[in-house]
Design a protein around this motif. Structure first.
Motif, short mmCIF file in Angstrom:
data_model
loop_
_atom_site.label_atom_id
_atom_site.label_comp_id
_atom_site.label_asym_id
_atom_site.label_seq_id
_atom_site.Cartn_x
_atom_site.Cartn_y
_atom_site.Cartn_z
N LEU A 225 0.57 -1.07 0.08
CA LEU A 225 0.27 0.27 0.12
C LEU A 225 1.09 1.03 0.17
O LEU A 225 1.75 1.43 0.56
CB LEU A 225 -0.90 0.24 1.31
CG LEU A 225 -1.86 -1.20 1.51
CD1 LEU A 225 -2.24 -1.32 2.76
CD2 LEU A 225 -2.72 -0.91 0.64
N PRO A 226 0.62 2.66 -0.18
CA PRO A 226 0.85 3.36 -0.41
C PRO A 226 1.96 4.10 0.64
O PRO A 226 1.49 3.88 2.15
CB PRO A 226 0.35 4.68 -0.81
CG PRO A 226 -0.73 3.92 -1.45
CD PRO A 226 -1.20 2.65 -0.87
N GLY A 227 3.18 4.63 0.66
CA GLY A 227 3.72 4.77 2.19
C GLY A 227 4.59 2.99 2.18
O GLY A 227 4.56 2.58 1.72
N ASP A 228 4.77 3.58 3.75
CA ASP A 228 5.53 1.79 4.37
C ASP A 228 4.01 1.15 5.07
O ASP A 228 4.54 1.45 5.85
CB ASP A 228 6.71 2.78 5.61
CG ASP A 228 7.53 0.95 5.49
OD1 ASP A 228 7.61 0.00 5.12
OD2 ASP A 228 8.47 1.69 6.62
N GLU B 71 -16.33 -2.91 3.00
CA GLU B 71 -17.73 -1.44 2.17
C GLU B 71 -18.64 -1.72 1.05
O GLU B 71 -19.07 -2.87 0.38
CB GLU B 71 -17.86 -0.10 2.73
CG GLU B 71 -17.93 0.01 3.99
CD GLU B 71 -18.22 1.34 4.51
OE1 GLU B 71 -17.95 1.84 3.44
OE2 GLU B 71 -17.66 1.49 6.08
N VAL B 72 -17.01 -1.44 0.37
CA VAL B 72 -17.22 -2.24 -1.36
C VAL B 72 -17.21 -4.00 -1.58
O VAL B 72 -17.85 -3.85 -2.32
CB VAL B 72 -15.19 -1.37 -1.11
CG1 VAL B 72 -15.33 -2.06 -2.99
CG2 VAL B 72 -15.18 -0.16 -1.59
N ARG C 169 -6.50 -1.22 -2.05
CA ARG C 169 -5.48 -0.18 -2.79
C ARG C 169 -5.86 1.32 -3.32
O ARG C 169 -5.06 2.25 -2.66
CB ARG C 169 -5.10 -0.95 -3.66
CG ARG C 169 -3.63 -1.84 -4.07
CD ARG C 169 -4.19 -2.80 -5.19
NE ARG C 169 -2.65 -3.05 -5.51
CZ ARG C 169 -2.62 -4.93 -4.84
NH1 ARG C 169 -3.49 -5.55 -4.85
NH2 ARG C 169 -1.22 -5.49 -4.99
N VAL C 170 -7.08 1.25 -2.93
CA VAL C 170 -7.81 2.66 -2.84
C VAL C 170 -8.81 3.05 -2.22
O VAL C 170 -9.26 4.38 -2.32
CB VAL C 170 -8.60 2.47 -4.47
CG1 VAL C 170 -8.22 2.37 -5.52
CG2 VAL C 170 -10.49 1.69 -4.69
N ALA C 171 -9.54 2.54 -1.47
CA ALA C 171 -10.05 2.96 0.34
C ALA C 171 -9.08 3.10 0.97
O ALA C 171 -7.79 3.90 1.12
CB ALA C 171 -10.59 1.64 0.78
N HIS C 172 -10.02 4.37 1.83
CA HIS C 172 -9.45 4.95 3.27
C HIS C 172 -8.61 4.29 3.97
O HIS C 172 -8.31 5.06 5.22
CB HIS C 172 -10.02 6.40 3.67
CG HIS C 172 -9.88 7.06 2.48
ND1 HIS C 172 -9.27 7.84 1.33
CD2 HIS C 172 -11.41 8.17 1.91
CE1 HIS C 172 -9.66 8.45 0.84
NE2 HIS C 172 -11.32 8.68 1.08
N GLY C 173 -9.36 2.45 4.35
CA GLY C 173 -9.04 2.18 5.52
C GLY C 173 -10.02 1.32 5.17
O GLY C 173 -10.57 1.19 4.09
#
Length: 408
Positions: A220-223, A265-266, A255-259
């Motif tokens: 995921l983005p970041g570490d 939920e998706v 990969r695209v959700a905020h958490g």
């Protein structure tokens, strides 16, 4: 009724039918008087001896299959923990008084499990109904009709045996195909970012009790890394197909959700359009090494375990909601968070690791925590092996198991 203790040993010996107790190694643990009388054996000839040393197949009759069918039935009970009623079986039973002479007998067996405190099968109850006299009755006005009945019963028994064998072979082929499909859809274990998790999958021992479980690991983005495990209701090829769809959907959503909560939920919305996806359980986590936090959300799945370096085990159970597709309307899912220290270990798993028949789930969670604490100083790979060795039955579990361990 008086509150007197019942002498169950005397009850067992006095049962009017043939009953024996057999160990998982197929050794006679006990047999009642009727079993000994009808089988023509003494207690010394039976108790403590291997079942098929006492009652072998007739080597002079290549068509004798009764004992092989009995062995298959007993193995099914051990594997599934379920009662198994056999079709009428013709047996050649060696005379105890005249070795080398064989008597044709007809028995109708039923085999049932006896469970120990840990939920494992510790004994097999082998009950036999003796119908030889009925089948072999001769003479009198009903003699011809009896011979017809004998022939019909024998034919039906052989037909049932052939059908059972074809079903067994078909189940075995489906199991192989389902496992191959699952292995093709699950990610190959390897490094995720700078970290290499330990990943294990153990299929169930039953022919079709496989392929509902999955795991997923994504950068995921970041570490950050996303780790998830899930369990589809059902088994076999259908479950393997549903598993592949949901795993891919959750991997993309993460990969695209905020958490984790939003990702679930998706996937929950998607699961409503997938036949067989309802009531799937899944837990997904997001590990952030910059902030040393784990965020998580669970859809009816057993809680991940966070093994701290000081030996404490924290179960991440503060963000649990119903399984996928269990609610008629879509509502926001809860999300929890906790801190970790360098050297801690995050453990995700499916219910095959901890759940046992007729046992409270807390017992399984305590068993997992104890195992993790005892082995907390070792690397993830040997830790995963140690946990599986201690928690799974030695003869295989009746449900498949996925396990992921990440050193933090």
């Amino acid at each position: 009724m008086k509150d007197d203790r019942i002498d169950y040993a005397a009850v067992f010996q006095g049962l009017p039918g043939m009953v024996a107790l057999i160990t998982p190694d197929l050794v006679f643990a006990d047999a009642n008087e009727e079993f000994l009388r009808m089988s023509g054996r003494t207690r010394e000839q039976v108790v403590g001896r291997y079942l098929f040393d006492v009652f072998p197949d007739n080597p002079n009759n290549p068509g004798a299959t009764g004992m092989r069918n009995l062995e298959a039935s007993l193995e099914r009970v051990l594997a599934t923990g379920e009662r198994d009623a056999m079709a009428l079986q013709p047996y050649d039973v060696q005379s105890s008084e005249r070795p080398g002479e064989w008597e044709e007998r007809y028995w109708s067996p039923v085999n049932a499990p006896v469970f120990g405190p840990d939920g494992r099968v510790v004994l097999l109850v082998h009950r036999v109904e003796e119908v030889t006299e009925l089948i072999k009755a001769r003479g009198g006005p009903d003699g011809d009709r009896t011979r017809v009945l004998e022939a019909e019963l024998y034919t039906r028994a052989r037909e049932l045996q052939e059908v059972n064998e074809r079903l067994r072979q078909a189940h075995a082929r489906e199991r192989e195909v389902a496992l191959a499909l699952q292995q093709a859809m699950l990610p190959v274990p390897g490094p995720v970012g700078r970290h290499r998790p330990a990943v294990r999958y153990r299929p169930a021992v039953g022919s079709l009790n496989v392929c509902g479980d999955w795991y997923d690991l994504v950068d995921l983005p970041g570490d950050c890394v996303g780790v998830a495990v899930g369990d589809v209701v059902g088994h076999g090829l259908r479950a393997a197909g549903v598993m592949g769809l949901l795993r891919s959907a959750l991997s993309a959503a993460s990969r695209v959700a905020h958490g984790p909560a939003q990702a679930l939920e998706v996937v929950d919305l998607y699961a409503r359009s997938v036949d067989g996806a309802e009531n799937t359980t899944v837990v997904t986590t997001r590990i952030d090494w910059e902030t040393h936090t784990i965020t998580y959300s669970s859809a009816g799945h057993p809680p991940p375990a966070l093994l701290h370096t000081d030996g404490a085990v924290e179960f991440l159970d503060q963000a649990t909601d119903p399984p996928l597709g269990a609610r008629p309307d879509s509502v926001p899912r809860p999300q929890g968070a906790t801190f970790f220290a360098a050297g801690d270990a995050l453990v995700l798993y499916t219910d095959g690791l901890i759940e046992r028949r007729r046992e409270d789930i807390d017992v399984g969670l305590d068993r997992l925590a104890d195992s993790l604490v005892r082995h907390r100083g070792i690397d993830p790979e040997p830790l995963a092996d140690a946990v599986l060795l201690e928690l799974l039955p030695p003869d295989g579990a009746t449900d498949d198991t996925a396990l992921v361990i990440v050193r933090l």
